[in-house]
Design a protein around this motif. Structure first.
Motif, short mmCIF file in Angstrom:
data_model
loop_
_atom_site.label_atom_id
_atom_site.label_comp_id
_atom_site.label_asym_id
_atom_site.label_seq_id
_atom_site.Cartn_x
_atom_site.Cartn_y
_atom_site.Cartn_z
N GLY A 402 -86.90 21.21 42.12
CA GLY A 402 -87.38 22.59 42.08
C GLY A 402 -88.84 22.67 41.69
N TRP A 403 -89.25 21.85 40.70
CA TRP A 403 -90.65 21.84 40.29
C TRP A 403 -91.55 21.31 41.39
N LEU A 404 -91.05 20.29 42.12
CA LEU A 404 -91.83 19.75 43.24
C LEU A 404 -92.06 20.83 44.28
N LEU A 406 -92.02 24.11 43.75
CA LEU A 406 -92.91 25.11 43.17
C LEU A 406 -94.35 24.63 43.17
N ASN A 407 -94.55 23.33 42.96
CA ASN A 407 -95.90 22.79 42.90
C ASN A 407 -96.62 22.88 44.24
N ASN A 408 -95.84 23.09 45.33
CA ASN A 408 -96.42 23.19 46.67
C ASN A 408 -96.21 24.57 47.28
N ASN A 409 -95.81 25.52 46.45
CA ASN A 409 -95.52 26.87 46.92
C ASN A 409 -96.73 27.77 46.70
N ARG A 410 -97.45 28.04 47.78
CA ARG A 410 -98.68 28.84 47.67
C ARG A 410 -98.38 30.29 47.29
N GLU A 411 -97.20 30.78 47.68
CA GLU A 411 -96.83 32.15 47.30
C GLU A 411 -96.73 32.27 45.79
N TYR A 412 -96.30 31.19 45.14
CA TYR A 412 -96.14 31.17 43.69
C TYR A 412 -97.44 30.84 42.98
N LEU A 413 -98.12 29.78 43.40
CA LEU A 413 -99.30 29.29 42.70
C LEU A 413 -100.61 29.84 43.25
N MET A 430 -94.53 12.65 41.71
CA MET A 430 -93.34 13.43 41.42
C MET A 430 -92.14 12.93 42.21
N VAL A 431 -92.35 12.54 43.46
CA VAL A 431 -91.24 12.01 44.28
C VAL A 431 -90.73 10.70 43.68
N VAL A 432 -91.63 9.83 43.25
CA VAL A 432 -91.22 8.57 42.61
C VAL A 432 -90.39 8.87 41.36
N CYS A 433 -90.84 9.83 40.56
CA CYS A 433 -90.10 10.21 39.35
C CYS A 433 -88.69 10.69 39.70
N ILE A 434 -88.60 11.53 40.72
CA ILE A 434 -87.30 12.08 41.11
C ILE A 434 -86.36 10.97 41.58
N VAL A 435 -86.88 10.05 42.38
CA VAL A 435 -86.05 8.94 42.88
C VAL A 435 -85.57 8.06 41.74
N VAL A 436 -86.47 7.73 40.81
CA VAL A 436 -86.09 6.86 39.68
C VAL A 436 -85.04 7.54 38.80
N VAL A 437 -85.28 8.81 38.47
CA VAL A 437 -84.34 9.52 37.60
C VAL A 437 -82.99 9.71 38.30
N LEU A 438 -83.01 10.05 39.58
CA LEU A 438 -81.76 10.23 40.31
C LEU A 438 -80.97 8.93 40.37
N ALA A 439 -81.67 7.82 40.67
CA ALA A 439 -80.99 6.52 40.73
C ALA A 439 -80.40 6.14 39.37
N SER A 440 -81.17 6.38 38.31
CA SER A 440 -80.70 6.01 36.98
C SER A 440 -79.50 6.84 36.56
#
Length: 452
Positions: A402-404, A406-413, A430-440
């Motif tokens: 969700g944060w990823l 939002l970070n690319n949502n021009r309507e929001y930011l 952020m994608v690397v973080c998501i993949v690592v956390v999801l795998a863990s």
């Protein structure tokens, strides 16, 4: 946001990085609250396990885990301070109402449930301090007398935490006073564990060359328990309740766009550095005292038992039990206060209560039943740890997604949406973080549930 503070930030931004540190340290705050939340009983037990069972080899795991969480908190602070929109509302409006509600419910539930483990821990550490300091002890007694004694100690801890959270809920100057108190508490925790490590080092129990090598990522453990420890640390250094309450502490502080750079320094100074220091010091002490010894470690890695083992390993009762217990108690109390603040933020967001209103402040007390953990945790723990960890763990990478978005949502930011190379670098991280956390999370949950 006060005009003098804005001018001070502008002046600091024009100075070299090293010259900004004193000013940013004085103005910092919400990041220290995140540090107080993550440095709880879970971090203490994980650190003890890493050092006692694996020596110095896995010292790199928790710093790496914190770096992953740090990237996501940078994204959240940028979004919140750029827009001034509360995180729950941003998630509800621009991502998914269902995800926003699940995020808030998970944060609320985890803050209540984990209190059931932190109050017994706090009571046990306070019991240790009283026993070493006064000689009075019921530790060898079995039955109602000792349980009531521990319950009384837990109630004392609750009173301290409730008083602190309630007055933080008043807003204004109380917010800054609480943040400054957390800075002092964090410093005391670091000093306590540094004392333990220095005492161990003077006794010849610490191999500092191995310590330095341990912070360089090397081989992963080849046993299931070791892999699970690594994966769990990578997935939970920043918990889901931390992700929820952080944006609200930024707004409670009155921060805005001018504070975006300060917020990044704040996270590093208040969360990353204390976390790396405290967890590292606990692991180093445990590795020096227990790893490779003939002590029976299995089943004895609770902080109270570890303190006694430190004393038996040659550190003596003052360092091994008293100083160590003071450090653990500080970690648990800071975490318990933050659990209360998370409950207030989550309940207020879900039901539309104004910050610091009476319903909000009453919501701060939702974890109160957790004081019964001194009676219930040993029996209820097995029934709530797995489902709570699984649900919150699986929701964490979803919230990160969700944060990823939002970070690319021009309507929001709007114009604060990252562009060009900065956007590519941040999105990749952020994608690397998501993949690592999801795998863990998937791996750790599968092991815990017996699927693999």
């Amino acid at each position: 946001m006060s005009s003098p503070e804005t001018e001070q930030l502008a002046l600091l931004a024009s100075r070299p990085a090293w010259a900004r540190v004193p000013g940013y340290l004085r103005l910092s705050g919400p990041g220290w609250l995140q540090g107080a939340m993550t440095l709880g009983g879970g971090s203490a037990i994980t650190s003890l396990t890493i050092g006692a069972v694996y020596g110095y080899e896995l010292l790199w795991v928790q710093p790496l885990a914190m770096m992953i969480g740090c990237i996501m908190l940078f994204a959240l602070s940028h979004q919140t301070l750029s827009t001034g929109i509360k995180p729950f509302e941003a998630m509800r409006k621009h991502v998914s109402p269902a995800l926003a509600w699940l995020w808030a419910i998970a944060a609320l539930a985890s803050s209540i449930i984990w209190g059931f483990s932190h109050y017994p821990l706090s009571a046990g550490m306070l019991e240790e301090i009283i026993a070493v300091g006064t000689g009075f002890s019921l530790q060898r007694e079995a039955g109602a007398a000792r349980e009531l004694f521990l319950f009384a100690l837990a109630v004392l801890v609750w009173m301290l935490c409730a008083y602190t959270a309630w007055h933080y809920g008043a807003g204004g100057r109380a917010v800054m006073l609480f943040e400054n108190a957390i800075k002092v508490l964090s410093g005391m925790i670091i000093v306590a564990f540094a004392w333990v490590v220095i005492r161990a080092s003077l006794s010849g129990q610490v191999d500092w060359a191995a310590v330095l090598a341990g912070y360089i990522p090397g081989r992963l453990p080849d046993d299931a328990a070791g892999v699970t420890t690594v994966m769990a640390a990578l997935g939970t250094a920043v918990g889901i309740n931390m992700t929820f309450v952080y944006g609200y502490t930024l707004l409670d502080r009155g921060w805005g766009r001018a504070h975006r750079e300060l917020s990044r320094w704040d996270i590093v100074m208040g969360l990353v550095i204390p976390y790396i220091l405290v967890t590292g010091l606990i692991s180093i002490a445990a590795a020096g005292a227990f790893y490779g010894s003939d002590m029976s470690i299995e089943g004895k890695l609770s902080p109270a038992q570890a303190g006694a083992m430190f004393a038996d390993a040659g550190m003596g009762p003052i360092t091994g039990r008293l100083i160590f217990a003071l450090g653990i108690l500080g970690m648990a109390v800071g975490s318990l206060v933050m659990h209360m603040l998370c409950c207030g933020a989550a309940a207020g967001a879900m039901f539309g209560w104004e910050n610091h209103s009476t319903p909000y402040r009453l919501a701060l007390l939702l974890p109160t039943p957790a004081v019964l953990g001194v009676f219930l945790w040993s029996s209820m723990g097995a029934y709530v740890i797995l489902p709570t960890s699984a649900i919150c763990g699986l929701l964490l990478p979803i919230a990160y997604l969700g944060w990823l978005f939002l970070n690319n949502n021009r309507e929001y930011l709007g114009n604060d949406c990252p562009t060009g190379g900065k956007r590519l670098v941040f999105n990749t991280a952020m994608v690397v973080c998501i993949v690592v956390v999801l795998a863990s999370v998937v791996y750790s949950t599968s092991v815990a549930m017996g699927w693999i």
